[in-house]
Design a protein around this motif. Structure first.
Motif, PDB file in Angstrom:
ATOM      1  N   LYS A  46       0.844  -1.184   0.000  1.00  0.00           N
ATOM      2  CA  LYS A  46       0.000   0.000   0.000  1.00  0.00           C
ATOM      3  C   LYS A  46       0.884   1.241   0.000  1.00  0.00           C
ATOM      4  O   LYS A  46       1.947   1.266   0.626  1.00  0.00           O
ATOM      5  N   ARG A  47       0.431   2.266  -0.720  1.00  0.00           N
ATOM      6  CA  ARG A  47       1.158   3.542  -0.737  1.00  0.00           C
ATOM      7  C   ARG A  47       0.614   4.397   0.405  1.00  0.00           C
ATOM      8  O   ARG A  47      -0.500   4.903   0.331  1.00  0.00           O
ATOM      9  N   GLU A  55      -3.556   6.089   3.195  1.00  0.00           N
ATOM     10  CA  GLU A  55      -3.210   5.451   1.930  1.00  0.00           C
ATOM     11  C   GLU A  55      -3.529   6.438   0.803  1.00  0.00           C
ATOM     12  O   GLU A  55      -4.617   7.022   0.762  1.00  0.00           O
ATOM     13  N   PRO A  57      -4.006   7.200  -3.242  1.00  0.00           N
ATOM     14  CA  PRO A  57      -4.204   6.601  -4.575  1.00  0.00           C
ATOM     15  C   PRO A  57      -3.078   7.006  -5.511  1.00  0.00           C
ATOM     16  O   PRO A  57      -2.521   8.111  -5.405  1.00  0.00           O
ATOM     17  N   TYR A  58      -2.741   6.127  -6.451  1.00  0.00           N
ATOM     18  CA  TYR A  58      -1.622   6.368  -7.355  1.00  0.00           C
ATOM     19  C   TYR A  58      -1.790   7.682  -8.119  1.00  0.00           C
ATOM     20  O   TYR A  58      -0.835   8.436  -8.307  1.00  0.00           O
ATOM     21  N   ILE A  61      -0.472  10.869  -6.375  1.00  0.00           N
ATOM     22  CA  ILE A  61       0.927  10.948  -5.950  1.00  0.00           C
ATOM     23  C   ILE A  61       1.680  11.928  -6.842  1.00  0.00           C
ATOM     24  O   ILE A  61       1.604  11.854  -8.073  1.00  0.00           O
TER      25      ILE A  61
END
Length: 281
Positions: A46-47, A55, A57-58, A61
């Motif tokens: 997880k990012r 967390e 979401p991609y 980022i």
């Protein structure tokens, strides 16, 4: 047919050559997944933001640059869009040099250039001119939003582009050189030359295979129940490595072994009779 990675044009003086770029190589290796040994489940990551613990979401980022003193600068997409990059869609030839002038350490990745539409004729012109002059073209090109130094050379019917590392990306290897006090004796050098001569042959890459990958694939196949595991060469021969004390003696043995291998190969080739067909009746 592979998908092109980039489209643009090579600028050859006042001549423009529209081209497509294709990767000239593909790495072949056995790939692995990180799994839980107990049940074979794949491990996922997880990012998570280290500050708030959420967390992210991609798509949310961003790119950040951390300064030497620890300060973080967040860069927006517009920051990259506004950067001057004249080679974004243009491969600019800046110089012609001898191939041997470029240190092989600088080579990075290789690509095929394919002409598009009206680019075929000037493509052939550049290819033939490079062949006749025995030169390569040094160019600047932007790939994946990064400007690279590269060279274009003629290879049979193709133009091939090799991206190069920038000079400040090449490390000084002086630290790895042995001390100047260490010398090789004349007899040792001559014997080493004899060994080199015995193993000198035209380069044929098809003679060589990736033994490690082949053995690993056999191990995987055996685990899947498709084939029995095959012992490694070291297990079959029981050979190991030892310290070489007498260089001349070791090289003499190497030369003799190389001679025997070459003689055996020549003898095997001479013994193969030509196939004859029997006449009927």
């Amino acid at each position: 047919m592979p998908r092109s990675l980039w489209k643009g044009a090579v600028s050859f003086g006042l001549v423009t050559i529209p081209v497509k770029l294709f990767s000239a190589t593909e790495e072949k290796d056995v790939t692995f997944r990180q799994v839980h040994p107990a049940d074979g489940g794949r491990i996922k990551y997880k990012r998570v933001c280290e500050v708030c613990g959420e967390e992210v979401p991609y798509g949310e980022i961003a790119k950040g640059y951390e300064a030497a003193d620890g300060r973080m600068v967040v860069l927006e997409a517009s920051d990259f869009d506004d950067l001057p990059l004249p080679t974004a869609k243009q491969v600019e030839i800046v110089q012609f040099v001898e191939m041997g002038e470029i240190d092989p350490t600088a080579y990075n990745k290789s690509y095929f250039l394919e002409p598009e539409g009206p680019g075929a004729k000037p493509y052939v012109l550049l290819r033939e001119a490079l062949k006749k002059s025995n030169k390569v073209a040094v160019v600047k090109v932007a790939l994946r939003s990064r400007e690279s130094l590269a060279l274009i050379r003629a290879a049979d019917d193709l133009l091939v582009m090799h991206t190069l590392l920038w000079p400040d990306e090449l490390r000084d290897g002086a630290f790895a050189a042995p001390s100047d006090e260490i010398k090789a004796g004349k007899g040792e050098v001559e014997m080493a030359g004899m060994f080199i001569e015995q193993l000198t042959a035209p380069y044929d890459p098809t003679q060589f295979t990736d033994s490690y990958r082949e053995a690993l694939e056999q191990v995987v196949a055996a685990k899947l129940g498709d084939a029995p595991a095959v012992p490694t060469a070291a297990e079959e021969t029981g050979e190991g490595t030892g310290d070489v004390v007498d260089l001349v003696a070791a090289l003499k043995a190497s030369v003799e072994a190389a001679k025997k291998r070459r003689e055996a190969a020549a003898a095997a080739g001479a013994k193969e009779p030509a196939k004859k067909t029997k006449k009927a009746g």
